[in-house]
Scaffold this motif. Structure first.
Motif, PDB file in Angstrom:
ATOM      1  N   TYR A  35       0.833  -1.195   0.000  1.00 42.03           N
ATOM      2  CA  TYR A  35       0.000   0.000   0.000  1.00 42.03           C
ATOM      3  C   TYR A  35       0.872   1.251   0.000  1.00 42.03           C
ATOM      4  CZ  TYR A  35      -3.866  -3.095   1.209  1.00 42.03           C
ATOM      5  OH  TYR A  35      -4.797  -4.088   1.196  1.00 42.03           O
ATOM      6  N   GLN A  36       0.353   2.307  -0.615  1.00 37.29           N
ATOM      7  CA  GLN A  36       1.034   3.597  -0.615  1.00 37.29           C
ATOM      8  C   GLN A  36       0.573   4.427   0.583  1.00 37.29           C
ATOM      9  OE1 GLN A  36       0.555   5.835  -4.227  1.00 37.29           O
ATOM     10  NE2 GLN A  36       1.047   4.094  -5.558  1.00 37.29           N
ATOM     11  N   TYR A  65     -12.168   4.843   4.646  1.00 39.43           N
ATOM     12  CA  TYR A  65     -11.330   5.175   3.497  1.00 39.43           C
ATOM     13  C   TYR A  65     -11.255   6.704   3.426  1.00 39.43           C
ATOM     14  CZ  TYR A  65      -9.489   5.087  -1.271  1.00 39.43           C
ATOM     15  OH  TYR A  65      -8.696   5.248  -2.374  1.00 39.43           O
ATOM     16  N   PRO A  66     -10.128   7.256   2.946  1.00 39.52           N
ATOM     17  CA  PRO A  66     -10.006   8.714   2.902  1.00 39.52           C
ATOM     18  C   PRO A  66     -11.175   9.406   2.195  1.00 39.52           C
ATOM     19  CG  PRO A  66      -7.891   7.702   2.413  1.00 39.52           C
ATOM     20  CD  PRO A  66      -8.898   6.588   2.480  1.00 39.52           C
ATOM     21  N   MET A 177      -9.125   4.934  -9.892  1.00 41.38           N
ATOM     22  CA  MET A 177      -9.739   3.711 -10.418  1.00 41.38           C
ATOM     23  C   MET A 177      -8.753   2.549 -10.426  1.00 41.38           C
ATOM     24  SD  MET A 177     -12.857   4.468 -10.855  1.00 41.38           S
ATOM     25  CE  MET A 177     -13.446   3.030 -11.741  1.00 41.38           C
ATOM     26  N   ALA A 178      -7.478   2.868 -10.570  1.00 41.38           N
ATOM     27  CA  ALA A 178      -6.437   1.824 -10.571  1.00 41.38           C
ATOM     28  C   ALA A 178      -5.959   1.482  -9.167  1.00 41.38           C
ATOM     29  CB  ALA A 178      -5.258   2.278 -11.438  1.00 41.38           C
ATOM     30  N   TRP A 183      -3.401   4.690   0.527  1.00 37.86           N
ATOM     31  CA  TRP A 183      -4.287   3.713   1.176  1.00 37.86           C
ATOM     32  C   TRP A 183      -4.961   2.767   0.190  1.00 37.86           C
ATOM     33  CZ3 TRP A 183      -3.793   8.633   3.309  1.00 37.86           C
ATOM     34  CH2 TRP A 183      -3.238   8.670   4.597  1.00 37.86           C
ATOM     35  N   GLY A 184      -4.583   2.835  -1.076  1.00 37.21           N
ATOM     36  CA  GLY A 184      -5.019   1.830  -2.026  1.00 37.21           C
ATOM     37  C   GLY A 184      -6.412   2.038  -2.583  1.00 37.21           C
ATOM     38  N   SER A 185      -6.976   0.963  -3.085  1.00 33.99           N
ATOM     39  CA  SER A 185      -8.238   1.004  -3.812  1.00 33.99           C
ATOM     40  C   SER A 185      -9.448   1.139  -2.894  1.00 33.99           C
ATOM     41  CB  SER A 185      -8.389  -0.287  -4.639  1.00 33.99           C
ATOM     42  OG  SER A 185      -9.719  -0.475  -5.058  1.00 33.99           O
TER      43      SER A 185
END
Length: 307
Positions: A35-36, A65-66, A177-178, A183-185
């Motif tokens: 994760y970023q 989620y953010p 979308m990618a 924190w990812g998708s």
């Protein structure tokens, strides 16, 4: 928070901004377990310290989620806990509650904080520190329709100097979308929480239902934690907890980033940003990941995300 403490917070914040003001977007990113995370706010040492963090059953944990309403609901939780206090101990009002933002030293200091401690996190379900699950800490989980979430996230990144800005809405939409964002998708988070939506220690709320009936949402939170608030106290929390009230007070709670954290707080702003093709792409992604699920139904996608 005293004037001296506020000045120190502002000083540290400005120092951090100065350190990163000339950095390239990729220099803001750290990766951990796939994760970023923003290197301006997170560190490997903190993630290691969280593995053995001493959680409590009495802790109040907000997961989101953010840009799904985190800062709004966090303030509601603080107001609720403040009303529920049965002793004279002071609870910190303006400490940084996001666990992945705390230094290991500040995590250690929390051992001395009285219960209930109010925490928050944007971490994926699989990355939430195990001690919180072992202690059966109750978690309020907040989601928001994905179209308004990505719009809010775009403006937040471009308005917060501790995050890398994006050159265009189209570029950010594609990254979102990618899952190529901090924190990812969004959809990975949603799929994971859908599996736990009926867990005893989980209560899932949506941004939209709180907008529709804030008092009702507050009552759900109070009942979930077993707090004892009168009808008058619940109404007081609702009055203080409107988006407008929090935005008006944001200079005190979020300093000069108040308008960044509390931008619009509306449902449907996505219509001012999405192209027809982007809307169709998001519709297809929702259908693939969440159609027919309990979380998908709670999000009322057709009501809020269809033109």
């Amino acid at each position: 928070m005293s004037t001296a403490e506020m000045e120190e917070r502002i000083r540290l914040y400005e120092e951090r901004i100065a350190k990163f003001q000339n950095k390239k977007p990729e220099e803001f990113i750290m990766e951990y377990k796939g994760y970023q995370y923003p290197v301006t706010l997170c560190s490997l040492d903190t993630f290691k310290a969280l593995e053995t963090f001493e959680a409590r059953r009495e802790d109040v944990m907000l997961v989101s989620y953010p840009k799904c309403g985190f800062n709004w609901v966090l303030q509601l939780l603080r107001y609720i806990v403040s009303c529920n206090k049965t002793n004279n101990e002071e609870h910190p009002k303006h400490e940084v509650p996001i666990i992945e933002f705390r230094s290991p030293e500040r995590l250690q200091e929390l051992k001395n904080s009285p219960s209930p401690r109010v925490f928050g996190t944007h971490l994926h379900y699989d990355e939430i520190p195990a001690p919180f699950f072992k202690k059966k800490t109750k978690m309020v989980v907040v989601f928001r329709n994905p179209k308004d979430t990505v719009v809010s996230y775009f403006h937040f990144c471009n308005g917060n100097p501790l995050l890398p800005s994006c050159s265009s809405w189209d570029e950010f939409f594609n990254k979102f979308m990618a899952g190529d964002v901090f924190w990812g998708s969004y959809f990975s988070h949603a799929i994971a929480w859908n599996k736990h939506i009926d867990d005893e220690d989980v209560m899932l709320l949506t941004f939209e239902e709180l907008k529709e009936d804030l008092t009702g949402g507050i009552k759900k939170i109070v009942d979930f934690y077993g707090f004892s608030l009168s009808e008058e106290q619940i109404q007081s929390v609702a009055d203080r907890g409107t988006f407008k009230s929090m935005k008006d007070n944001s200079r005190n709670t979020h300093f000069n980033l108040g308008d960044v954290f509390f931008r619009k707080g509306e449902i449907g702003d996505w219509k001012n940003h999405f192209s027809d093709l982007q809307s169709e792409e998001m519709d297809a992604k929702f259908e693939e990941c969440l159609a027919g699920t309990k979380l998908g139904a709670k999000l009322k996608y057709d009501l809020y995300c269809k033109t």
